[in-house]
Design a protein around this motif. Structure first.
Motif, PDB file in Angstrom:
ATOM      1  N   LYS A 178       0.767   9.045  -4.395  1.00  0.00           N
ATOM      2  CA  LYS A 178       1.631  10.068  -5.479  1.00  0.00           C
ATOM      3  C   LYS A 178       1.663  11.490  -4.938  1.00  0.00           C
ATOM      4  CE  LYS A 178       1.248   7.045  -9.624  1.00  0.00           C
ATOM      5  NZ  LYS A 178       0.860   7.171 -10.952  1.00  0.00           N
ATOM      6  N   GLU A 179       0.420  11.840  -4.455  1.00  0.00           N
ATOM      7  CA  GLU A 179       0.425  13.269  -3.860  1.00  0.00           C
ATOM      8  C   GLU A 179       1.352  13.495  -2.770  1.00  0.00           C
ATOM      9  OE1 GLU A 179      -2.781  12.382  -6.643  1.00  0.00           O
ATOM     10  OE2 GLU A 179      -2.323  11.367  -4.964  1.00  0.00           O
ATOM     11  N   GLU A 180       1.016  12.602  -1.919  1.00  0.00           N
ATOM     12  CA  GLU A 180       1.970  12.677  -0.665  1.00  0.00           C
ATOM     13  C   GLU A 180       3.654  12.585  -0.878  1.00  0.00           C
ATOM     14  OE1 GLU A 180       2.584  10.429   3.788  1.00  0.00           O
ATOM     15  OE2 GLU A 180       1.392   9.426   2.304  1.00  0.00           O
ATOM     16  N   LEU A 181       3.739  11.445  -1.612  1.00  0.00           N
ATOM     17  CA  LEU A 181       5.155  11.220  -2.042  1.00  0.00           C
ATOM     18  C   LEU A 181       5.827  12.554  -2.895  1.00  0.00           C
ATOM     19  CD1 LEU A 181       7.694   9.405  -1.950  1.00  0.00           C
ATOM     20  CD2 LEU A 181       6.737   8.185  -4.122  1.00  0.00           C
ATOM     21  N   MET A 238       0.884  -1.204   0.035  1.00  0.00           N
ATOM     22  CA  MET A 238      -0.053  -0.115  -0.013  1.00  0.00           C
ATOM     23  C   MET A 238       0.685   1.230   0.187  1.00  0.00           C
ATOM     24  SD  MET A 238      -2.941  -1.448  -0.106  1.00  0.00           S
ATOM     25  CE  MET A 238      -4.065  -0.190   0.133  1.00  0.00           C
ATOM     26  N   GLN A 239       1.887   1.303  -0.640  1.00  0.00           N
ATOM     27  CA  GLN A 239       2.903   2.603  -0.896  1.00  0.00           C
ATOM     28  C   GLN A 239       3.215   2.656  -2.232  1.00  0.00           C
ATOM     29  OE1 GLN A 239       3.897   4.319   1.811  1.00  0.00           O
ATOM     30  NE2 GLN A 239       2.621   3.070   3.217  1.00  0.00           N
ATOM     31  N   VAL A 240       3.546   3.906  -2.571  1.00  0.00           N
ATOM     32  CA  VAL A 240       4.263   4.145  -3.899  1.00  0.00           C
ATOM     33  C   VAL A 240       5.802   4.817  -3.560  1.00  0.00           C
ATOM     34  CG1 VAL A 240       2.389   4.768  -5.168  1.00  0.00           C
ATOM     35  CG2 VAL A 240       3.427   6.684  -3.933  1.00  0.00           C
ATOM     36  N   TYR A 241       6.657   4.738  -4.254  1.00  0.00           N
ATOM     37  CA  TYR A 241       8.267   4.948  -3.999  1.00  0.00           C
ATOM     38  C   TYR A 241       8.845   5.757  -5.243  1.00  0.00           C
ATOM     39  CZ  TYR A 241       7.226   0.337  -1.539  1.00  0.00           C
ATOM     40  OH  TYR A 241       6.506  -0.551  -0.755  1.00  0.00           O
ATOM     41  N   ILE A 286      24.942   9.731  -3.067  1.00  0.00           N
ATOM     42  CA  ILE A 286      23.829   8.966  -1.944  1.00  0.00           C
ATOM     43  C   ILE A 286      22.488   8.957  -2.727  1.00  0.00           C
ATOM     44  CG2 ILE A 286      22.515   9.905   0.005  1.00  0.00           C
ATOM     45  CD1 ILE A 286      25.077  11.745   0.604  1.00  0.00           C
ATOM     46  N   ILE A 287      21.983   7.855  -2.337  1.00  0.00           N
ATOM     47  CA  ILE A 287      20.908   7.240  -2.797  1.00  0.00           C
ATOM     48  C   ILE A 287      19.601   7.435  -1.684  1.00  0.00           C
ATOM     49  CG2 ILE A 287      19.339   5.680  -3.947  1.00  0.00           C
ATOM     50  CD1 ILE A 287      21.841   6.692  -5.853  1.00  0.00           C
ATOM     51  N   VAL A 288      18.431   7.954  -2.043  1.00  0.00           N
ATOM     52  CA  VAL A 288      17.248   8.040  -1.159  1.00  0.00           C
ATOM     53  C   VAL A 288      16.009   7.232  -1.507  1.00  0.00           C
ATOM     54  CG1 VAL A 288      15.943   9.616   0.208  1.00  0.00           C
ATOM     55  CG2 VAL A 288      18.168  10.300  -0.417  1.00  0.00           C
ATOM     56  N   LEU A 289      15.819   6.369  -0.973  1.00  0.00           N
ATOM     57  CA  LEU A 289      14.462   5.556  -1.148  1.00  0.00           C
ATOM     58  C   LEU A 289      13.405   6.424  -0.309  1.00  0.00           C
ATOM     59  CD1 LEU A 289      12.805   3.283  -2.701  1.00  0.00           C
ATOM     60  CD2 LEU A 289      13.191   1.876  -0.829  1.00  0.00           C
ATOM     61  N   THR A 290      12.449   6.850  -1.078  1.00  0.00           N
ATOM     62  CA  THR A 290      11.105   7.514  -0.413  1.00  0.00           C
ATOM     63  C   THR A 290      10.076   6.831  -0.548  1.00  0.00           C
ATOM     64  OG1 THR A 290      11.238   9.112  -2.107  1.00  0.00           O
ATOM     65  CG2 THR A 290      12.358   9.804  -0.077  1.00  0.00           C
ATOM     66  N   TRP A 291       8.999   6.879   0.316  1.00  0.00           N
ATOM     67  CA  TRP A 291       7.850   6.330   0.184  1.00  0.00           C
ATOM     68  C   TRP A 291       6.647   7.144   0.408  1.00  0.00           C
ATOM     69  CZ3 TRP A 291      11.432   3.542   2.872  1.00  0.00           C
ATOM     70  CH2 TRP A 291      11.351   3.628   4.258  1.00  0.00           C
TER      71      TRP A 291
END
Length: 520
Positions: free
Chosen positions: A232-235, A174-177, A223-228
């Motif tokens: 889509k709006e929140e990300l 239930m996430q987008v990345y 530096i690599i950042v994985l965000t979730w």
């Protein structure tokens, strides 16, 4: 001097005041951040001050020490606890010790005993801090390992990688990345401080994204950042916050330049490899263009530009040169009615050039190899007083050259190429063998090699490697000289449990059963 925080809880004012005075005299590193007369009042004081230690009486009105400690044990972080006790309260003291209190102090307080107890607590806190650092570092290394397994071709199924990452704090449902690649340039005279700057940027990114991402070390000092996010709006809000805050903060506090490239938002972990490449490609173009264009988050980037870039990428995959020309020309013609046309031309050119570079990289080459020019030289040459027609001609030329080079590479492939790859795989079955390591050995893009390997062998790379490892394991089991954990290591796995599960899935029986079958 390192300082520690303390809360005193006792319904007798003289006890509270006396303890404060003694602690100030014998242990100045301890700061009394609050006092309370009972457990109810103490809960609020502890919540506001987050002490390292509480010293609490047992018998108090409204909420006694046992009830207070019971409530504190329900919380995620419980402070250490020393119990104040009278001679008639030993059974209550015993209850609190069983609950996890460190020790007790008899009234009246002996200052030497109190000093020893405070030193003991200091040692515990210091040990816990270093253990936490060690655990965080181990988890960080494991996260990076499983992310790299997904991003660069791996010997594990996506589901297993996803499960491991979930255990290490990355939500998998239930996430987008999105991936963000951070590249920084520092003044020449400060080059020796590069590792310090990298650590500084790493920690700054961690603070900004907080609970919505993880920061990792990438290749080439990046530096690599994985965000979730849950949508889509929140990300997108998180990505904008990351970019704007990082750039403003770094500009204010340092003299370094920072560039941030974001991948498109994706929903499944199997899309991670493509997203990883796109983030790094985006930041590469940003650094070349010296931050004149803020990709993805800038108001200058029109949906038409992004849409045409995606269309161009699809057409390149199909090799339809007529449609490629038409798409490029149509896109530039639509810019004629806009104000500040030169700036839009530059932005549009960079977007489409990035798509061509993305395509050729995925097919085992690069624009630098094809054109014998660096990307910086390509951009400088194209954007020196550009016109629409010159930029159109440049992009069409690179598209034609790219397709021709890729077709030539495919038609001239060495017939012994895959024999060389299979030999390398067989020689390295006991190592951490990945698609990326094989691709580096034969000097080819990993994604492109994956496609060619499937076409040539009829098997996915990972399936072929697993098959070879199982065959090697069968051979070692026949020798009846090695233990299971030794065979596990020799065929490239770290966990005997994982290896046995995989062996049974393919062979139909556990290694121990297979060995007994051979013996019979």
């Amino acid at each position: 001097m390192e300082q520690f925080k303390l809360v005193i809880i006792d319904d007798e004012p003289l006890i509270r005041k006396g303890l404060q005075t003694i602690i100030q005299r014998i242990a100045p590193q301890w700061i009394v951040v609050g006092t309370a007369v009972n457990g109810i009042e103490a809960l609020a004081v502890i919540k506001d001050n987050k002490p390292d230690l509480i010293i609490t009486d047992i018998s108090m009105p409204h909420m006694d020490g046992i009830s207070l400690f019971t409530e504190l044990k329900k919380q995620a972080q419980t402070p250490h606890c020393l119990v104040l006790s009278g001679h008639s309260e030993f059974e209550y003291v015993r209850s609190m010790l069983l609950m996890g209190a460190l020790d007790y102090l008899m009234k009246p307080i002996d200052s030497d005993l109190l000093s020893n107890q405070l030193l003991r607590v200091q040692t515990l806190i210091s040990d816990e801090f270093h253990n936490k650092l060690k655990e965080n570092e181990q988890n960080q290394n494991l996260r990076e390992f499983w992310i790299h397994q997904l991003a660069h071709g791996n010997l594990y199924e996506v589901e297993e990688c996803e499960s491991k990452l979930y255990e290490l704090g990355i939500p998998s449902q239930m996430q987008v990345y999105s991936f963000s690649a951070l590249h920084f340039q520092i003044p020449e005279e400060e080059h020796r401080d590069r590792s310090t700057y990298r650590y500084f940027l790493f920690k700054t990114a961690e603070e900004i994204i907080a609970e919505n991402g993880k920061v990792m070390r990438g290749e080439d000092g990046q530096i690599i950042v994985l965000t979730w996010g849950s949508s889509k709006e929140e990300l997108l809000e998180i990505l904008i916050l990351l970019e704007e805050t990082m750039i403003q903060f770094i500009h204010k506090c340092t003299r370094i330049k920072i560039f941030i490239g974001n991948s498109p938002i994706f929903e499944q972990f199997h899309q991670l490899q493509m997203a990883w490449s796109q983030a790094k490609l985006s930041v590469k173009f940003k650094s070349i263009f010296q931050n004149k264009i803020i990709w993805q988050n800038s108001n200058l980037i029109s949906s038409k530009s992004i849409g045409t870039g995606k269309e161009l990428f699809v057409l390149l995959q199909h090799g339809d040169m007529d449609k490629i020309k038409g798409t490029i020309e149509r896109g530039f013609n639509n810019l004629d009615s806009l104000e500040d046309v030169p700036h839009y031309l530059e932005q549009y050119y960079m977007e489409l050039l990035m798509r061509i570079e993305e395509f050729v990289i995925l097919n085992g080459t690069s624009l630098e190899q094809i054109s014998h020019l660096s990307l910086s030289e390509i951009v400088d040459k194209a954007l020196d007083k550009p016109t629409s027609q010159e930029l159109i001609a440049s992009l069409i030329c690179f598209a034609e050259m790219s397709l021709k080079q890729i077709m030539d590479n495919r038609s001239k492939l060495d017939p012994h190429f895959f024999t060389k790859i299979k030999r390398y795989i067989h020689d390295n079955l006991n190592n951490n063998l990945t698609l990326q390591s094989v691709a580096e050995h034969v000097q080819m893009n990993a994604s492109y090699l994956s496609v060619l390997f499937k076409q040539a062998t009829g098997q996915n790379f990972i399936d072929y490697v697993i098959e070879q490892r199982i065959e090697l394991a069968k051979s070692l089991l026949k020798q009846d000289e090695l233990k299971l954990y030794e065979i596990t290591n020799l065929v490239g796995y770290q966990s005997s449990k994982h290896f046995s599960k995989l062996f049974k899935k393919i062979v139909g029986v556990l290694p121990s059963e297979y060995k007994r079958y051979l013996g019979n």
